[in-house]
Design a protein around this motif. Structure first.
Motif, mmCIF file in Angstrom:
data_model
loop_
_atom_site.group_PDB
_atom_site.id
_atom_site.type_symbol
_atom_site.label_atom_id
_atom_site.label_comp_id
_atom_site.label_asym_id
_atom_site.label_seq_id
_atom_site.Cartn_x
_atom_site.Cartn_y
_atom_site.Cartn_z
ATOM 1 N N LEU A 118 0.740 -1.265 0.103
ATOM 2 C CA LEU A 118 -0.042 -0.128 -0.104
ATOM 3 C C LEU A 118 0.768 1.248 -0.003
ATOM 4 N N TYR A 119 0.752 2.074 -1.117
ATOM 5 C CA TYR A 119 1.569 3.316 -1.202
ATOM 6 C C TYR A 119 0.586 4.570 -0.858
ATOM 7 N N GLN A 120 0.980 5.504 0.150
ATOM 8 C CA GLN A 120 0.295 6.421 0.434
ATOM 9 C C GLN A 120 0.867 7.690 0.368
ATOM 10 N N ILE A 121 -0.026 8.566 -0.476
ATOM 11 C CA ILE A 121 0.352 10.168 -0.203
ATOM 12 C C ILE A 121 0.379 10.469 1.112
ATOM 13 N N HIS A 122 1.604 10.885 1.736
ATOM 14 C CA HIS A 122 1.436 11.266 3.144
ATOM 15 C C HIS A 122 0.799 12.785 3.461
ATOM 16 N N TRP A 123 0.957 13.516 2.854
ATOM 17 C CA TRP A 123 0.133 14.861 2.915
ATOM 18 C C TRP A 123 0.129 15.595 1.386
ATOM 19 N N PRO A 124 -0.982 16.236 1.259
ATOM 20 C CA PRO A 124 -0.910 16.901 -0.080
ATOM 21 C C PRO A 124 0.202 18.111 -0.184
ATOM 22 N N ASP A 125 0.703 18.323 -1.367
ATOM 23 C CA ASP A 125 1.485 19.309 -1.588
ATOM 24 C C ASP A 125 1.103 20.289 -2.383
ATOM 25 N N GLY A 150 -3.126 4.837 -1.946
ATOM 26 C CA GLY A 150 -3.779 5.561 -0.445
ATOM 27 C C GLY A 150 -3.281 7.140 -0.403
ATOM 28 N N VAL A 151 -4.188 7.873 0.231
ATOM 29 C CA VAL A 151 -3.794 9.007 0.578
ATOM 30 C C VAL A 151 -3.983 9.488 2.146
ATOM 31 N N SER A 152 -3.106 10.450 2.710
ATOM 32 C CA SER A 152 -3.349 10.500 4.155
ATOM 33 C C SER A 152 -3.432 12.040 4.292
ATOM 34 N N ASN A 153 -4.359 12.401 5.269
ATOM 35 C CA ASN A 153 -4.280 13.998 5.664
ATOM 36 C C ASN A 153 -4.955 14.635 4.527
ATOM 37 N N LEU A 168 -8.519 5.017 -6.038
ATOM 38 C CA LEU A 168 -8.168 5.225 -4.481
ATOM 39 C C LEU A 168 -8.633 4.187 -3.690
ATOM 40 N N HIS A 169 -7.706 3.470 -3.042
ATOM 41 C CA HIS A 169 -8.265 2.201 -2.171
ATOM 42 C C HIS A 169 -8.389 2.801 -0.866
ATOM 43 N N THR A 170 -7.486 3.530 -0.191
ATOM 44 C CA THR A 170 -7.582 3.803 1.337
ATOM 45 C C THR A 170 -7.388 5.477 1.599
ATOM 46 N N VAL A 171 -7.710 5.736 2.807
ATOM 47 C CA VAL A 171 -7.422 7.130 3.160
ATOM 48 C C VAL A 171 -7.070 6.764 4.701
ATOM 49 N N GLN A 172 -5.980 7.721 5.162
ATOM 50 C CA GLN A 172 -5.216 7.465 6.437
ATOM 51 C C GLN A 172 -5.288 8.875 7.169
ATOM 52 N N PRO A 173 -6.639 9.020 7.982
ATOM 53 C CA PRO A 173 -6.693 10.307 8.703
ATOM 54 C C PRO A 173 -6.476 10.034 10.189
ATOM 55 N N GLN A 174 -6.158 11.006 10.820
ATOM 56 C CA GLN A 174 -5.961 10.929 12.292
ATOM 57 C C GLN A 174 -7.525 10.838 13.046
#
Ligand SMILES: NC(=O)c1ccc[n+]([C@@H]2O[C@H](COP(=O)([O-])OP(=O)(O)OC[C@H]3O[C@@H](n4cnc5c(N)ncnc54)[C@H](OP(=O)(O)O)[C@@H]3O)[C@@H](O)[C@H]2O)c1
Length: 319
Positions: A118-125, A150-153, A168-174
């Motif tokens: 799973l490769y996730q973009i850590h934060w938008p740029d 995935g994307v996060s934040n 997009l398969h996953t999102v990773q929020p707090q």
């Protein structure tokens, strides 16, 4: 256009603390390797990491661990998009396609693997159009370097834009008992669009174990918790303490620890697929992994909701 579906367990192990840096404080490689070993023994084999966790350290430890294991023993989720320059303390966003290619190669090398699960973009740029980095993720996916995206934040608006160009398969929020911002917008959006939510920091950086407010432990010096300094000062300290005491009462009656209650509550919420908890030693893994085999009763869920709503009201009244 999500294509294939990702199958997730309820719990992932987060390895930010394996970085051995100012964010989480000192952590030996030996202890991190022992933590990974125990995680697999406790049926936790989905591991979340990122290049910026110790500037490559966390990924390298997982790569080291994989040398003594079969590749398929571990599902690896890592990230990209947070960069640094050699001796500078500053971490910055960079999702330019050139940098993304470099990051992918470096992560595969450190992690000792050809394919990232799973490769996730850590934060938008903010400096790169979403279309550009979404196209690059699609390219990695089509070339078989990554199995899921995935994307996060990301906000709902940013996710919507991203999905115009890339599955997009996953999102990773707090998300945790003390941080429930995603409930109103992100959760219903992901449910409607068949995107899995993997939450991070279900223990609110350890505060939700109760050890600081109920057991008089010294305030840690790592940056993660220094950033939450208001929770260690009045008036928030007393509000959190009262909340934690009420939650611990529920945990005790259910024969759970506070950490277990916070974790089970987390992945049991509407629309949440999995939670990533951090652990820095085998003991924390053994305790937290027991959350996999227990549920919280409906009655206790109602009590917990009331306690958390009361806390929200108390916080609003001091603002
Ligand atoms: N995508 C993102 O931007 C993002 C951001 C943050 C985190 N994450 C991911 O989510 C993972 C988890 O988040 P997190 O580590 O920040 O926070 P967390 O899971 O809320 O808290 C983890 C910390 O709590 C303490 N702890 C854990 N279990 C415990 C137990 N049973 N008893 C007492 N203390 C316990 C440990 O620290 P001490 O022993 O030092 O107290 C541990 O490092 C990270 O490792 C990372 O993979 C992602």
């Amino acid at each position: 256009m999500n294509g294939k579906e990702i199958k997730l367990p309820k719990l992932l192990l987060g390895t930010w603390s394996f970085g051995n840096d100012k964010w989480w404080g000192a952590q030996s490689s030996k202890q991190s390797l022992a933590t990974l070993e125990t995680a697999l023994d406790c049926n936790i084999n989905f591991i979340d990491t990122a290049p910026c966790y110790g500037r490559g350290n966390s990924e390298k430890i997982i790569g080291e661990f994989l040398k003594s294991r079969k590749r398929n023993d571990v599902f690896i989720a890592t990230k990209l998009g947070l960069s640094w320059k050699d001796n500078s303390p500053v971490i910055f966003h960079d999702l330019s396609p050139e940098k993304m290619k470099i990051e992918l190669d470096l992560s595969r090398k450190r992690l000792n693997t050809d394919i990232i699960d799973l490769y996730q973009i850590h934060w938008p740029d903010e400096n790169t159009p979403i279309e550009k980095y979404a196209d690059m993720m699609l390219d990695f996916y089509n070339k078989g370097f990554i199995r899921f995206i995935g994307v996060s934040n990301f906000s709902v608006k940013q996710i919507t834009e991203f999905m115009r160009y890339c599955p997009l398969h996953t999102v990773q929020p707090q998300y945790s008992m003390f941080f429930r911002e995603i409930e109103d917008e992100l959760v219903p959006f992901c449910q409607q669009n068949n995107i899995k939510i993997i939450t991070y920091a279900p223990l609110y950086s350890g505060i939700l174990t109760g050890k600081f407010h109920l057991k008089s432990k010294a305030i840690p010096t790592d940056i993660n918790r220094k950033n939450k300094i208001n929770h260690f000062k009045e008036p928030l300290f007393s509000i959190d303490k009262k909340t934690l005491q009420s939650l611990v009462d529920i945990a005790n009656k259910a024969d759970l620890t506070m950490a277990q209650l916070a974790i089970i509550w987390n992945f049991s919420q509407n629309g949440i697929s999995a939670a990533i908890f951090g652990a820095r030693n085998p003991q924390q893994i053994r305790e937290n992994s027991k959350a996999l085999n227990v549920t919280i009763s409906d009655d206790d869920m109602v009590l917990i909701t009331n306690i958390l709503n009361e806390r929200d009201d108390a916080i609003k009244s001091i603002k």
